[in-house]
Scaffold this motif. Structure first.
Motif, PDB file in Angstrom:
ATOM      1  N   THR A 131       0.754  -1.287  -0.003  1.00 32.39           N
ATOM      2  CA  THR A 131      -0.012   0.247   0.135  1.00 32.39           C
ATOM      3  C   THR A 131       0.793   1.157   0.080  1.00 32.39           C
ATOM      4  O   THR A 131       2.098   1.096   0.213  1.00 32.39           O
ATOM      5  N   VAL A 132       0.221   2.253  -0.245  1.00 31.49           N
ATOM      6  CA  VAL A 132       0.962   3.730  -0.249  1.00 31.49           C
ATOM      7  C   VAL A 132       1.554   3.786   1.117  1.00 31.49           C
ATOM      8  O   VAL A 132       2.512   4.202   1.277  1.00 31.49           O
ATOM      9  N   GLY A 190      -5.370  -5.415  -4.831  1.00 33.83           N
ATOM     10  CA  GLY A 190      -4.810  -5.666  -3.600  1.00 33.83           C
ATOM     11  C   GLY A 190      -3.314  -5.226  -3.521  1.00 33.83           C
ATOM     12  O   GLY A 190      -2.403  -5.720  -2.595  1.00 33.83           O
ATOM     13  N   THR A 191      -2.709  -4.760  -4.674  1.00 37.28           N
ATOM     14  CA  THR A 191      -1.361  -4.330  -4.910  1.00 37.28           C
ATOM     15  C   THR A 191      -1.044  -2.982  -4.637  1.00 37.28           C
ATOM     16  O   THR A 191      -1.835  -2.275  -4.769  1.00 37.28           O
ATOM     17  N   LEU A 192       0.177  -2.603  -4.778  1.00 40.30           N
ATOM     18  CA  LEU A 192       0.526  -1.109  -4.689  1.00 40.30           C
ATOM     19  C   LEU A 192       0.032  -0.318  -6.045  1.00 40.30           C
ATOM     20  O   LEU A 192      -0.467   0.620  -5.929  1.00 40.30           O
ATOM     21  N   ASP A 194      -2.235  -1.449  -8.014  1.00 39.24           N
ATOM     22  CA  ASP A 194      -3.872  -1.277  -7.936  1.00 39.24           C
ATOM     23  C   ASP A 194      -4.127  -0.060  -7.144  1.00 39.24           C
ATOM     24  O   ASP A 194      -5.045   0.576  -7.662  1.00 39.24           O
ATOM     25  N   GLU A 195      -3.600   0.400  -5.854  1.00 39.16           N
ATOM     26  CA  GLU A 195      -4.089   1.385  -5.299  1.00 39.16           C
ATOM     27  C   GLU A 195      -3.608   2.699  -6.038  1.00 39.16           C
ATOM     28  O   GLU A 195      -4.436   3.585  -6.090  1.00 39.16           O
ATOM     29  N   ARG A 198      -6.197   3.396  -8.558  1.00 38.14           N
ATOM     30  CA  ARG A 198      -7.395   3.737  -7.916  1.00 38.14           C
ATOM     31  C   ARG A 198      -7.272   5.426  -7.500  1.00 38.14           C
ATOM     32  O   ARG A 198      -8.165   6.113  -7.797  1.00 38.14           O
ATOM     33  N   ARG A 199      -6.019   5.608  -6.862  1.00 40.34           N
ATOM     34  CA  ARG A 199      -5.694   7.152  -6.818  1.00 40.34           C
ATOM     35  C   ARG A 199      -5.930   7.810  -7.921  1.00 40.34           C
ATOM     36  O   ARG A 199      -5.819   9.181  -7.571  1.00 40.34           O
ATOM     37  N   GLU A 203     -10.141   2.295 -12.663  1.00 41.45           N
ATOM     38  CA  GLU A 203     -10.475   1.023 -11.867  1.00 41.45           C
ATOM     39  C   GLU A 203      -9.779  -0.052 -12.548  1.00 41.45           C
ATOM     40  O   GLU A 203      -9.580  -0.126 -13.760  1.00 41.45           O
ATOM     41  N   ASN A 204      -9.239  -0.851 -11.779  1.00 42.26           N
ATOM     42  CA  ASN A 204      -8.381  -2.099 -12.174  1.00 42.26           C
ATOM     43  C   ASN A 204      -9.211  -3.120 -12.746  1.00 42.26           C
ATOM     44  O   ASN A 204      -9.922  -3.797 -12.075  1.00 42.26           O
TER      45      ASN A 204
END
Length: 299
Positions: A131-132, A190-192, A194-195, A198-199, A203-204
């Motif tokens: 995550t970030v 659920g990966t960095l 991926d986040e 979204r940021r 959308e993945n």
């Protein structure tokens, strides 16, 4: 560079697991001593730790970086790294440097780690942030270990500013996107990465394909249900990778009107920390280009 080497760079598939520092091992009489409060000679065996090290360390604190960081195709600090010492990651090389701290990845070579323990050279192990928040904590921890916590906070502030600048407006449409990685893998939920998607207003698409881990995606599925944006790396210097072969497949031309293509450099796939600044910028640019294409205006 092969897929095995790329996986090694990240300690697993790009941005797929882990967090901050690895758990401490039990202390024994043979354990290496803890690092000094402000190490004077620090070596790194991991390219993702290299990029943090060059940001928060004094130049004369850097005893060596990993050899991966000299690769312009896979590293964001290649030019800077070429002016700094490096190793190929062997215990003999590290011992000769006489470091008082070695930064290692969670999946670093066990024989090398055992050799460093026998030589009583202090090490600090870090996992791959998922995550970030975990990535920012890793920046802070490396800076603290080097005796420069204020530099860690300054770097965190820069990363957070870049993330804020790359965030879409509240009324911006969300676009589906897929990050195609070396070897034909796609970045999973659920990966960095991926986040980061979204940021930055994506959308993945891996989620709607039912993927729960970074894995190969069949070309047929991509063609049958294309995302709004397909992000893939720059052309390789040698024979086309599997990912490039898929990208060049004639079947994809049939979905060209429905799917935008954008270059997402491989060097942005593997690491968090300061690399997130460039990652955020690249993703935001891809989003702007896709939205401009929808409107029929230049980005």
């Amino acid at each position: 560079m092969t897929i095995d080497r790329r996986m090694l760079m990240a300690g697993g598939l790009a941005m797929t697991a882990g967090c901050t520092a690895a758990p401490d091992q039990p202390t024994t009489p043979d354990s290496p001593p803890p690092p000094p409060a402000q190490p004077r000679r620090v070596a790194s065996l991991n390219p993702c730790l290299d990029v943090i090290l060059v940001e928060v360390a004094d130049r004369d604190q850097i005893a060596a970086l990993s050899h991966f960081s000299r690769d312009a195709y896979g590293s964001t600090i290649a030019e800077q790294a070429r002016s700094l010492p490096f190793t190929w990651g062997t215990g003999e090389e590290i011992a000769a440097l006489r470091p008082d701290l070695v930064l290692v990845g969670q999946f670093s070579s066990r024989p090398v780690q055992a050799a460093l323990d026998r030589l009583r050279i202090p090490t600090s192990a870090f996992a791959v942030p998922a995550t970030v928040a975990e990535s920012l904590q890793q920046v802070r921890e490396v800076a603290r270990l080097l005796g420069h916590p204020e530099r860690g906070e300054a770097l965190v502030a820069r990363i957070e500013a870049a993330l804020a600048a790359a965030a879409p407006s509240a009324d911006a449409p969300v676009l589906s996107a897929l990050v195609f990685m070396p070897g034909g893998f796609v970045s999973a939920p659920g990966t960095l990465m991926d986040e980061m998607m979204r940021r930055t207003g994506f959308e993945n698409a891996a989620t709607r394909y039912g993927l729960t881990q970074s894995t190969n995606l069949p070309l047929e599925q991509l063609v049958a249900d294309p995302p709004d944006v397909l992000l893939s790396g720059e052309p390789s210097r040698g024979a086309p990778s599997r990912a490039e072969s898929v990208m060049q497949h004639p079947a994809l031309s049939r979905v060209a009107a429905d799917m935008q293509r954008a270059v997402f450099p491989e060097r942005l796939l593997f690491c968090g920390g300061p690399v997130l600044i460039r990652t955020a910028t690249a993703l935001a640019r891809a989003r702007e280009q896709a939205l401009a294409h929808r409107k029929g205006t230049p980005a």
